[in-house]
Design a protein around this motif. Structure first.
Motif, mmCIF file in Angstrom:
data_model
loop_
_atom_site.group_PDB
_atom_site.id
_atom_site.type_symbol
_atom_site.label_atom_id
_atom_site.label_comp_id
_atom_site.label_asym_id
_atom_site.label_seq_id
_atom_site.Cartn_x
_atom_site.Cartn_y
_atom_site.Cartn_z
ATOM 1 N N TRP A 130 0.503 -1.005 -0.162
ATOM 2 C CA TRP A 130 -0.096 -0.139 0.411
ATOM 3 C C TRP A 130 0.985 1.384 0.118
ATOM 4 O O TRP A 130 0.360 2.619 -0.741
ATOM 5 C CB TRP A 130 -0.685 -0.116 1.144
ATOM 6 C CG TRP A 130 -1.846 1.042 0.744
ATOM 7 C CD1 TRP A 130 -2.135 2.474 1.533
ATOM 8 C CD2 TRP A 130 -3.548 1.148 0.377
ATOM 9 N NE1 TRP A 130 -2.929 3.076 1.395
ATOM 10 C CE2 TRP A 130 -4.243 2.260 1.212
ATOM 11 C CE3 TRP A 130 -3.738 -0.003 -0.424
ATOM 12 C CZ2 TRP A 130 -5.113 2.622 -0.239
ATOM 13 C CZ3 TRP A 130 -5.047 0.055 -1.243
ATOM 14 C CH2 TRP A 130 -5.289 1.624 -1.212
ATOM 15 N N GLY A 131 1.868 1.488 0.725
ATOM 16 C CA GLY A 131 3.177 2.461 0.509
ATOM 17 C C GLY A 131 3.725 3.123 -0.858
ATOM 18 O O GLY A 131 3.070 3.889 -0.801
ATOM 19 N N ARG A 132 2.875 2.199 -1.262
ATOM 20 C CA ARG A 132 3.298 3.137 -3.098
ATOM 21 C C ARG A 132 2.554 3.990 -3.533
ATOM 22 O O ARG A 132 2.726 4.207 -4.355
ATOM 23 C CB ARG A 132 3.649 1.973 -4.121
ATOM 24 C CG ARG A 132 4.658 0.729 -4.521
ATOM 25 C CD ARG A 132 6.169 1.537 -4.914
ATOM 26 N NE ARG A 132 6.152 2.387 -3.999
ATOM 27 C CZ ARG A 132 7.412 2.118 -2.916
ATOM 28 N NH1 ARG A 132 7.521 1.442 -2.390
ATOM 29 N NH2 ARG A 132 8.081 2.782 -1.809
ATOM 30 N N TRP A 133 1.507 3.644 -2.832
ATOM 31 C CA TRP A 133 -0.187 5.364 -3.009
ATOM 32 C C TRP A 133 0.321 6.068 -3.148
ATOM 33 O O TRP A 133 -0.206 6.742 -2.524
ATOM 34 C CB TRP A 133 -1.308 4.646 -2.611
ATOM 35 C CG TRP A 133 -2.108 3.751 -3.351
ATOM 36 C CD1 TRP A 133 -2.424 1.757 -3.352
ATOM 37 C CD2 TRP A 133 -2.503 3.678 -4.628
ATOM 38 N NE1 TRP A 133 -3.017 1.787 -3.742
ATOM 39 C CE2 TRP A 133 -2.912 2.446 -5.391
ATOM 40 C CE3 TRP A 133 -1.748 4.812 -5.437
ATOM 41 C CZ2 TRP A 133 -3.225 2.445 -6.792
ATOM 42 C CZ3 TRP A 133 -2.871 4.806 -6.716
ATOM 43 C CH2 TRP A 133 -3.815 3.298 -7.247
ATOM 44 N N TYR A 134 1.267 6.140 -2.053
ATOM 45 C CA TYR A 134 1.637 7.386 -1.355
ATOM 46 C C TYR A 134 3.633 7.948 -1.280
ATOM 47 O O TYR A 134 4.241 9.368 -0.811
ATOM 48 C CB TYR A 134 1.370 7.508 0.137
ATOM 49 C CG TYR A 134 1.579 6.883 0.522
ATOM 50 C CD1 TYR A 134 2.426 6.811 2.285
ATOM 51 C CD2 TYR A 134 0.780 5.774 1.391
ATOM 52 C CE1 TYR A 134 2.592 6.256 3.003
ATOM 53 C CE2 TYR A 134 0.978 5.363 2.423
ATOM 54 C CZ TYR A 134 2.046 5.200 2.724
ATOM 55 O OH TYR A 134 2.001 4.413 3.888
ATOM 56 N N THR A 135 4.100 7.415 -1.656
ATOM 57 C CA THR A 135 5.559 6.976 -0.968
ATOM 58 C C THR A 135 6.482 6.427 -2.817
ATOM 59 O O THR A 135 5.903 6.008 -3.030
ATOM 60 C CB THR A 135 6.363 5.746 -0.197
ATOM 61 O OG1 THR A 135 5.813 4.595 -0.929
ATOM 62 C CG2 THR A 135 5.807 6.813 1.242
ATOM 63 N N TRP A 153 -6.935 10.876 -5.900
ATOM 64 C CA TRP A 153 -7.590 10.932 -6.736
ATOM 65 C C TRP A 153 -7.774 9.426 -7.461
ATOM 66 O O TRP A 153 -8.752 9.015 -7.351
ATOM 67 C CB TRP A 153 -7.892 11.915 -7.695
ATOM 68 C CG TRP A 153 -8.874 12.856 -6.570
ATOM 69 C CD1 TRP A 153 -8.359 14.355 -6.763
ATOM 70 C CD2 TRP A 153 -10.270 12.955 -6.174
ATOM 71 N NE1 TRP A 153 -9.303 14.926 -5.553
ATOM 72 C CE2 TRP A 153 -10.362 14.064 -6.244
ATOM 73 C CE3 TRP A 153 -11.265 11.899 -6.607
ATOM 74 C CZ2 TRP A 153 -11.829 14.257 -5.797
ATOM 75 C CZ3 TRP A 153 -12.194 12.281 -5.602
ATOM 76 C CH2 TRP A 153 -13.085 13.172 -5.423
ATOM 77 N N ALA A 154 -6.118 8.840 -7.760
ATOM 78 C CA ALA A 154 -6.303 8.017 -8.467
ATOM 79 C C ALA A 154 -6.820 6.221 -7.958
ATOM 80 O O ALA A 154 -6.865 5.775 -8.414
ATOM 81 C CB ALA A 154 -5.075 7.768 -8.992
ATOM 82 N N CYS A 155 -6.180 6.270 -6.391
ATOM 83 C CA CYS A 155 -5.918 5.830 -5.357
ATOM 84 C C CYS A 155 -7.647 5.411 -5.260
ATOM 85 O O CYS A 155 -7.858 4.592 -5.419
ATOM 86 C CB CYS A 155 -5.691 5.683 -3.924
ATOM 87 S SG CYS A 155 -6.144 4.760 -3.359
ATOM 88 N N TRP A 156 -8.906 6.498 -5.003
ATOM 89 C CA TRP A 156 -9.986 6.696 -5.284
ATOM 90 C C TRP A 156 -10.744 6.123 -6.416
ATOM 91 O O TRP A 156 -11.381 5.170 -6.005
ATOM 92 C CB TRP A 156 -10.624 7.219 -4.545
ATOM 93 C CG TRP A 156 -12.499 7.720 -4.077
ATOM 94 C CD1 TRP A 156 -13.328 8.601 -5.389
ATOM 95 C CD2 TRP A 156 -12.731 6.874 -3.703
ATOM 96 N NE1 TRP A 156 -14.328 8.471 -4.809
ATOM 97 C CE2 TRP A 156 -14.251 6.949 -3.595
ATOM 98 C CE3 TRP A 156 -12.814 5.645 -2.928
ATOM 99 C CZ2 TRP A 156 -15.145 6.720 -2.883
ATOM 100 C CZ3 TRP A 156 -13.561 5.370 -1.872
ATOM 101 C CH2 TRP A 156 -14.945 5.610 -2.522
ATOM 102 N N LYS A 157 -10.361 6.353 -6.809
ATOM 103 C CA LYS A 157 -10.969 5.790 -8.835
ATOM 104 C C LYS A 157 -10.659 4.222 -9.548
ATOM 105 O O LYS A 157 -10.890 3.765 -9.481
ATOM 106 C CB LYS A 157 -10.513 6.908 -9.856
ATOM 107 C CG LYS A 157 -9.247 6.265 -10.549
ATOM 108 C CD LYS A 157 -8.736 7.417 -12.023
ATOM 109 C CE LYS A 157 -7.954 7.398 -12.228
ATOM 110 N NZ LYS A 157 -8.011 6.386 -13.390
#
Length: 300
Positions: A130-135, A153-157
């Motif tokens: 999951w860390g790849r979504w913000y690091t 937004w990319a994660c949510w969609k």
């Protein structure tokens, strides 16, 4: 649902509000739906349906807007560079960076970063991936500002179409809230935080997991200058931690710090003082960025 207001009258919606049978756009009631139809909903209904329904269509639109802002913000830094993931230039989508990479390292398309994160979660699991979504995958530092917002937004969609009980969907809401806070879209962040907490209560998740969401909500209230509401939430979190974990537990200590800091902010506001606090404030933690399935720290 992040679309928490009626498409016709903008009134707050319940999670089970009625909607268009074709495109899933939601309304307060049948009257609002008919009013929206009279104002031209039929002209865009098929487009929204082809885009995956009201929520997916909205997320895709917001994602594209956020990417455009991020690319423009990074334009001077990324000129002439190539994406380290796909090795293509920025002639079509545009490149971003906004991590700790220097020199020619770290440039990427938002879409490539999103796909990299999605694959990481699929391959190594949510706890490690999951860390790849913000690091950044190179410098391992957190993305910030407009890039963090675009990735939110990319994660949510990516995950919004999953059942509400799925961990990735729940954590995608947290990522989106973090991204909106990163660019001071405070009212939008508040809408996400409140929707997430309401959903967790409705789903009946364990109380400790709900306390993390409450801590994030309190941070958002504080940034909006709504100290009284932040104080109420932080107080509830603190006493719940004392009851669940004991007074000497690390999570309880974090909750106590948040509670005390909110009190200090309110007192300072009343006294109209600009003096710095006598003790340094602890930074907002990365716990809000970790998946629910992994160990988490409380908001600080």
């Amino acid at each position: 649902m992040i679309l928490t207001n009626c498409a016709a009258c903008a009134a707050p919606l319940a999670h089970d509000a009625p909607g268009c049978a074709r495109c899933l756009t939601r309304y307060l009631d049948r009257t609002c739906q008919m009013d929206h139809i009279r104002r031209g909903h039929e002209q865009i209904c098929d487009e929204i349906r082809r885009g995956g329904g009201g929520e997916q269509y909205h997320a895709e639109k917001k994602y594209k807007e956020a990417v455009a802002v991020a690319v423009e913000k990074c334009a001077a830094d990324t000129a002439g560079q190539t994406c380290y993931i796909c090795l293509e230039d920025g002639s079509e989508e545009g490149l971003v960076r906004m991590c700790a990479c220097r020199g020619a390292a770290g440039f990427a398309h938002i879409s490539c970063l999103a796909r990299q994160a999605e694959v990481a979660v699929e391959r190594v699991g949510q706890g490690r991936g999951w860390g790849r979504w913000y690091t950044c995958g190179l410098c391992e530092q957190v993305y910030h500002g407009v890039v963090e917002c675009a990735l939110g937004w990319a994660c949510w969609k990516t995950y919004l179409g999953r059942p509400e009980t799925d961990d990735p969907r729940l954590d995608a809401m947290t990522q989106l809230g973090n991204g909106l806070l990163a660019v001071n879209r405070l009212e939008e962040a508040l809408s996400v935080r409140e929707a997430q907490l309401s959903m967790l209560r409705r789903l009946g998740v364990p109380e400790k997991e709900m306390l993390v969401s409450m801590g994030n909500l309190a941070i958002t209230y504080s940034k909006l200058g709504r100290g009284g509401e932040a104080l109420r939430v932080n107080r509830d979190v603190y006493f719940a931690r004392v009851r669940l974990d004991g007074e000497e537990n690390e999570m309880t200590m974090h909750a106590a710090t948040n509670y005390a800091w909110t009190l200090q902010e309110i007192v300072s506001s009343i006294c109209k003082t600009r003096e710095p606090p006598s003790a340094p404030r602890l930074s907002v933690p990365c716990e809000t960025r970790e998946p629910r399935s992994a160990p988490r720290r409380d908001s600080v």
